[in-house]
Motif scaffolding. Structure first.
Motif, PDB file in Angstrom:
ATOM      1  N   GLY A  83      -6.508  61.919 -33.796  1.00 35.23           N
ATOM      2  CA  GLY A  83      -7.743  62.242 -34.511  1.00 35.23           C
ATOM      3  C   GLY A  83      -8.870  61.307 -34.122  1.00 35.23           C
ATOM      4  N   ALA A  84      -9.743  61.040 -35.073  1.00 33.16           N
ATOM      5  CA  ALA A  84     -10.938  60.240 -34.826  1.00 33.16           C
ATOM      6  C   ALA A  84     -10.651  58.742 -34.666  1.00 33.16           C
ATOM      7  N   VAL A  85      -9.497  58.288 -35.146  1.00 33.17           N
ATOM      8  CA  VAL A  85      -9.150  56.869 -35.015  1.00 33.17           C
ATOM      9  C   VAL A  85      -8.697  56.630 -33.569  1.00 33.17           C
ATOM     10  N   SER A  86      -9.435  55.772 -32.862  1.00 32.33           N
ATOM     11  CA  SER A  86      -9.143  55.531 -31.440  1.00 32.33           C
ATOM     12  C   SER A  86      -7.818  54.789 -31.263  1.00 32.33           C
ATOM     13  N   ASP A  87      -7.252  54.874 -30.073  1.00 36.19           N
ATOM     14  CA  ASP A  87      -6.007  54.170 -29.766  1.00 36.19           C
ATOM     15  C   ASP A  87      -6.166  52.668 -29.962  1.00 36.19           C
ATOM     16  N   ASP A  88      -7.317  52.121 -29.535  1.00 36.16           N
ATOM     17  CA  ASP A  88      -7.547  50.678 -29.697  1.00 36.16           C
ATOM     18  C   ASP A  88      -7.572  50.296 -31.168  1.00 36.16           C
ATOM     19  N   GLU A  89      -8.252  51.102 -31.987  1.00 37.17           N
ATOM     20  CA  GLU A  89      -8.305  50.788 -33.415  1.00 37.17           C
ATOM     21  C   GLU A  89      -6.932  50.963 -34.057  1.00 37.17           C
ATOM     22  N   LEU A  90      -6.190  51.938 -33.604  1.00 41.68           N
ATOM     23  CA  LEU A  90      -4.838  52.147 -34.117  1.00 41.68           C
ATOM     24  C   LEU A  90      -3.963  50.933 -33.825  1.00 41.68           C
ATOM     25  N   ARG A  91      -4.068  50.384 -32.618  1.00 44.41           N
ATOM     26  CA  ARG A  91      -3.311  49.169 -32.278  1.00 44.41           C
ATOM     27  C   ARG A  91      -3.748  48.005 -33.179  1.00 44.41           C
ATOM     28  N   GLU A  92      -5.042  47.881 -33.432  1.00 45.86           N
ATOM     29  CA  GLU A  92      -5.534  46.824 -34.327  1.00 45.86           C
ATOM     30  C   GLU A  92      -4.973  46.999 -35.736  1.00 45.86           C
ATOM     31  N   LEU A  93      -4.907  48.245 -36.206  1.00 46.55           N
ATOM     32  CA  LEU A  93      -4.366  48.509 -37.541  1.00 46.55           C
ATOM     33  C   LEU A  93      -2.877  48.192 -37.608  1.00 46.55           C
ATOM     34  N   VAL A  94      -2.140  48.487 -36.537  1.00 44.96           N
ATOM     35  CA  VAL A  94      -0.724  48.110 -36.476  1.00 44.96           C
ATOM     36  C   VAL A  94      -0.614  46.587 -36.530  1.00 44.96           C
ATOM     37  N   ASP A  95      -1.444  45.894 -35.762  1.00 47.03           N
ATOM     38  CA  ASP A  95      -1.431  44.424 -35.754  1.00 47.03           C
ATOM     39  C   ASP A  95      -1.697  43.869 -37.153  1.00 47.03           C
ATOM     40  N   GLN A  96      -2.682  44.431 -37.838  1.00 48.54           N
ATOM     41  CA  GLN A  96      -3.039  43.963 -39.178  1.00 48.54           C
ATOM     42  C   GLN A  96      -1.909  44.221 -40.175  1.00 48.54           C
ATOM     43  N   SER A  97      -1.286  45.396 -40.080  1.00 47.17           N
ATOM     44  CA  SER A  97      -0.181  45.722 -40.974  1.00 47.17           C
ATOM     45  C   SER A  97       0.985  44.760 -40.740  1.00 47.17           C
ATOM     46  N   TYR A  98       1.308  44.545 -39.469  1.00 52.21           N
ATOM     47  CA  TYR A  98       2.383  43.616 -39.107  1.00 52.21           C
ATOM     48  C   TYR A  98       2.081  42.218 -39.656  1.00 52.21           C
ATOM     49  N   ASP A  99       0.865  41.731 -39.405  1.00 54.99           N
ATOM     50  CA  ASP A  99       0.493  40.388 -39.857  1.00 54.99           C
ATOM     51  C   ASP A  99       0.556  40.272 -41.383  1.00 54.99           C
ATOM     52  N   ALA A 100       0.115  41.318 -42.087  1.00 54.86           N
ATOM     53  CA  ALA A 100       0.136  41.298 -43.555  1.00 54.86           C
ATOM     54  C   ALA A 100       1.568  41.210 -44.079  1.00 54.86           C
ATOM     55  N   ILE A 101       2.468  41.944 -43.447  1.00 59.80           N
ATOM     56  CA  ILE A 101       3.863  41.933 -43.891  1.00 59.80           C
ATOM     57  C   ILE A 101       4.538  40.611 -43.530  1.00 59.80           C
ATOM     58  N   VAL A 102       4.291  40.107 -42.328  1.00 62.63           N
ATOM     59  CA  VAL A 102       4.868  38.818 -41.930  1.00 62.63           C
ATOM     60  C   VAL A 102       4.415  37.713 -42.886  1.00 62.63           C
ATOM     61  N   SER A 103       3.158  37.744 -43.287  1.00 59.08           N
ATOM     62  CA  SER A 103       2.629  36.684 -44.163  1.00 59.08           C
ATOM     63  C   SER A 103       3.318  36.675 -45.532  1.00 59.08           C
ATOM     64  N   LYS A 104       3.915  37.797 -45.919  1.00 58.97           N
ATOM     65  CA  LYS A 104       4.606  37.887 -47.215  1.00 58.97           C
ATOM     66  C   LYS A 104       6.084  37.514 -47.115  1.00 58.97           C
ATOM     67  N   LEU A 105       6.606  37.407 -45.901  1.00 61.93           N
ATOM     68  CA  LEU A 105       8.013  37.037 -45.732  1.00 61.93           C
ATOM     69  C   LEU A 105       8.200  35.551 -46.031  1.00 61.93           C
ATOM     70  N   PRO A 106       9.357  35.192 -46.563  1.00 65.50           N
ATOM     71  CA  PRO A 106       9.653  33.767 -46.706  1.00 65.50           C
ATOM     72  C   PRO A 106       9.615  33.106 -45.324  1.00 65.50           C
ATOM     73  N   LYS A 107       9.183  31.870 -45.267  1.00 62.11           N
ATOM     74  CA  LYS A 107       9.056  31.190 -43.980  1.00 62.11           C
ATOM     75  C   LYS A 107      10.352  31.249 -43.162  1.00 62.11           C
ATOM     76  N   SER A 108      11.489  31.209 -43.827  1.00 62.05           N
ATOM     77  CA  SER A 108      12.776  31.234 -43.126  1.00 62.05           C
ATOM     78  C   SER A 108      13.050  32.577 -42.449  1.00 62.05           C
ATOM     79  N   LYS A 109      12.364  33.644 -42.875  1.00 66.74           N
ATOM     80  CA  LYS A 109      12.594  34.968 -42.300  1.00 66.74           C
ATOM     81  C   LYS A 109      11.483  35.405 -41.359  1.00 66.74           C
ATOM     82  N   ARG A 110      10.474  34.574 -41.191  1.00 67.09           N
ATOM     83  CA  ARG A 110       9.358  34.933 -40.292  1.00 67.09           C
ATOM     84  C   ARG A 110       9.776  34.737 -38.848  1.00 67.09           C
ATOM     85  N   PRO A 111       9.373  35.694 -37.974  1.00 62.55           N
ATOM     86  CA  PRO A 111       9.697  35.520 -36.560  1.00 62.55           C
ATOM     87  C   PRO A 111       8.864  34.394 -35.952  1.00 62.55           C
ATOM     88  N   ASP A 112       9.367  33.828 -34.886  1.00 61.87           N
ATOM     89  CA  ASP A 112       8.602  32.822 -34.141  1.00 61.87           C
ATOM     90  C   ASP A 112       7.571  33.552 -33.315  1.00 61.87           C
TER      91      ASP A 112
END
Length: 113
Positions: A83-112
């Motif tokens: 649709g109207a959401v570009s591939d580049d913006e979609l990748r940015e949204l995936v990055d943001q979602s990933y970062d948001a979820i990682v930030s909520k993980l306990p430090k012991s479960k966060r990937p390096d």
């Protein structure tokens, strides 16, 4: 962006892995938390810490972005692929979602990263 390309992009993230918690529903997880719901025509992503911030994307792309069923109040949106959401913006949204979820993980479960 095609579903297969999007899945490959998601799984390239540190600590990311594919799961199928419900038959036929593929998700990308980091730790034990989902950061992307992958469908054949759409992807569900965490687009903000709350509904108000996630609604900004809905306002920009009203035909291609909508609040997710059940978890939309927590800032999750469904984005239509091709649709109207570009591939580049979609990748940015995936990055943001990933970062948001990682930030909520306990430090012991966060990937390096």
């Amino acid at each position: 962006m095609l579903e297969a390309q999007l899945l490959k992009y998601c799984l390239a993230k540190p600590g990311a892995w594919q799961d199928e918690p419900w038959e036929g529903d593929i998700v990308a997880k980091v730790g034990d938390k989902i950061f992307a719901f992958l469908g054949s025509t759409s992807i569900g992503l965490k687009c903000g810490p709350n509904r108000e911030e996630a609604d900004e994307l809905v306002r920009i792309y009203p035909d291609d972005v909508s609040p997710s069923a059940y978890i939309g109040r927590y800032g999750w949106n469904v984005i239509q692929l091709g649709g109207a959401v570009s591939d580049d913006e979609l990748r940015e949204l995936v990055d943001q979602s990933y970062d948001a979820i990682v930030s909520k993980l306990p430090k012991s479960k966060r990937p390096d990263c």
